[in-house]
Design an enzyme around this catalytic site. Sequence first.
Site, PDB file in Angstrom:
ATOM      1  N   GLY A  90     -15.705  -6.843 -13.292  1.00  0.00           N
ATOM      2  CA  GLY A  90     -15.255  -5.789 -14.194  1.00  0.00           C
ATOM      3  C   GLY A  90     -15.393  -4.397 -13.632  1.00  0.00           C
ATOM      4  O   GLY A  90     -14.436  -3.629 -13.620  1.00  0.00           O
ATOM      5  N   CYS A 142     -10.676 -16.745 -29.779  1.00  0.00           N
ATOM      6  CA  CYS A 142     -10.942 -15.995 -31.012  1.00  0.00           C
ATOM      7  C   CYS A 142     -12.399 -15.558 -31.004  1.00  0.00           C
ATOM      8  O   CYS A 142     -13.274 -16.294 -30.578  1.00  0.00           O
ATOM      9  CB  CYS A 142     -10.594 -16.783 -32.275  1.00  0.00           C
ATOM     10  SG  CYS A 142     -11.616 -18.197 -32.635  1.00  0.00           S
ATOM     11  N   ARG A 189       4.549  -6.765 -11.642  1.00  0.00           N
ATOM     12  CA  ARG A 189       3.663  -6.974 -12.792  1.00  0.00           C
ATOM     13  C   ARG A 189       4.388  -6.659 -14.101  1.00  0.00           C
ATOM     14  O   ARG A 189       4.191  -7.350 -15.102  1.00  0.00           O
ATOM     15  CB  ARG A 189       2.405  -6.120 -12.647  1.00  0.00           C
ATOM     16  CG  ARG A 189       1.475  -6.613 -11.557  1.00  0.00           C
ATOM     17  CD  ARG A 189       0.205  -5.799 -11.496  1.00  0.00           C
ATOM     18  NE  ARG A 189      -0.770  -6.415 -10.598  1.00  0.00           N
ATOM     19  CZ  ARG A 189      -1.980  -5.918 -10.376  1.00  0.00           C
ATOM     20  NH1 ARG A 189      -2.358  -4.793 -10.978  1.00  0.00           N
ATOM     21  NH2 ARG A 189      -2.817  -6.528  -9.554  1.00  0.00           N
ATOM     22  N   THR A 199      -6.480  -0.063 -15.250  1.00  0.00           N
ATOM     23  CA  THR A 199      -6.162  -0.317 -13.853  1.00  0.00           C
ATOM     24  C   THR A 199      -7.361  -1.000 -13.196  1.00  0.00           C
ATOM     25  O   THR A 199      -8.458  -1.029 -13.757  1.00  0.00           O
ATOM     26  CB  THR A 199      -5.864   1.000 -13.121  1.00  0.00           C
ATOM     27  OG1 THR A 199      -7.006   1.869 -13.264  1.00  0.00           O
ATOM     28  CG2 THR A 199      -4.638   1.684 -13.691  1.00  0.00           C
ATOM     29  N   GLY A 256      -8.019  -7.435  -8.913  1.00  0.00           N
ATOM     30  CA  GLY A 256      -8.142  -7.008  -7.524  1.00  0.00           C
ATOM     31  C   GLY A 256      -8.171  -8.203  -6.598  1.00  0.00           C
ATOM     32  O   GLY A 256      -7.134  -8.738  -6.216  1.00  0.00           O
TER      33      GLY A 256
END
Length: 561
Positions: A492, A410, A201, A264, A53
């Site tokens: 997030g 990792c 994108r 999204t 965003g």
Amino acid sequence: MPESKYRQQTIRAPRGTVLTAKSWLTEAPLRMLMNNLDPDVAENPHELVVYGGIGRAARNWECYDAIVDALTRLEADETLLIQSGKPVGVFKTHDNAPRVLIANSNLVPHWATWEHFNELDAKGLAMYGQMTAGSWIYIGSQGIVQGTYETFVEAGCQHYNGTLAGRWVLTAGLGGMGGAQPLAATLAGACSLTIECQQSRIDFRLRTRYVDEQAATLDDALARITRYTREGKAVSVALCANAADILPELVNRGVRPDLVTDQTSAHDPLHGYLPSGWRWEEYQKNAQSDPHGTMQAAKRSMAAHVRAMLAFSKMGVPTFDYGNNIRQMAKEMGVENAFDFPGFVPAYIRPLFCRGIGPFRWVALSGDPQDIYKTDAKVKEIVAEDKHLHHWLDMARERIHFQGLPARICWVGLEWRQKLGLAFNEMVRCGEVSAPIVIGRDHLDSGSVASPNRETEAMRDGSDAVSDWPLLNALLNTASGATWVSLHHGGGVGMGFSQHAGMVIVCDGTDEAAARIRRVLHNDPATGVMRHADAGYDLAVECAVEQGLNLPMVAATQGKG
């Protein structure tokens, strides 16, 4: 948007061993800040947006210039303070203190809303740092590929007898985080159909081999998925459309995927989720002229999206939220049962968190990919018995396109992080790699985040919303001597829904670095084991005992000495 948030400038981190700053401990944050804004890394670098965003690396271009200037002049016993992307002070500390301390988008809880944050942002008083955007350790979509891969693999184990061959994943979003999904599905053996509303994108993911093909229409996409699953091929397909339109249409057609999720940018309804029937340019314009109406339109579309996900779940299709808070947005629009399908952490990832296993990442400051390949080999040498990890490293080398400075991720836990960090530091010391290495992680880790709709959803003891834990993590990493430490809010899942901390440490080959690495790369994952042991997870208690942690209120860890 203030003019200072836009500049037509291409930024790339320096490569090689010539320093711009006074030491590698200040050169490292300088290069990583610049790397976050590399056009091969950032989603919108001219506006300082890295991913997610409006997740930025600096508040505005004046602040960026001032940060660069401060880092180039910073002494070995000084610490630079960053307040929501703005450098606000340089203070004398000591040579084992962090060189940079960062606090981004933190608000007093009562005011921790998008509406209040957007007012502050418009006045130039705040910056949304996401997780690794404002903490200068974003490495492109690779940063989430393995976590997504591990999630898909575990879903295959739980639902499909250990394999996703001949199965397909339905999802949406090809931004900085969501862009990892198609490659992760392919690596896990599944086909995937990813819906994305911005052609640019899709083009980027095709160019970097994160997605294999683009379909022209929904019918074309379904025909490709049917063919590839029948043939047992793991191929990723993208479709330029709006998920709020496509998922309900698939439900109406009776189409049955094998896994359903979403990445999204639903956490940010003003900037990250295109309302159904709108063009992207219209969305951006309306976000400025009518923010409330724009947010409501986006959330109505999210509600339709989630209703379709609920319908798939009711069909018996394994369906899960991948941490973008879309369920919460739908619930606010009247979808009362939005949380009937789980988030990915309680469904698939929490056992890893109980052992301090999470997204360990490192970056070659030299810019030389060979340095990463040499560290890959070192990881295999040290973690010799983990064939699953070896398989990941092999696949990553073959399929993952480096974005900006070469990097690797990792998932390893408390048992291995310190050992790997010390080994990397020794490689720098003896010249096996050509320049220092920085080690960091996502804020999405076992002990560094409180996020009731994501990482800490459905904690055993009900402590989902307790945010003391990331604060303690940041304080401990500061005391342990991490090179830079960050404390953010809203990453997030958006404003009001998370607090989280990050750390980065430099391996410069010195004895002093080795001492810091021993502390930081033990203590950081140990806070995750501590947090889960405190919540009553037996697996975490077992790990705490195995690793000799001293947890005063966890009886099993006492009486050993």
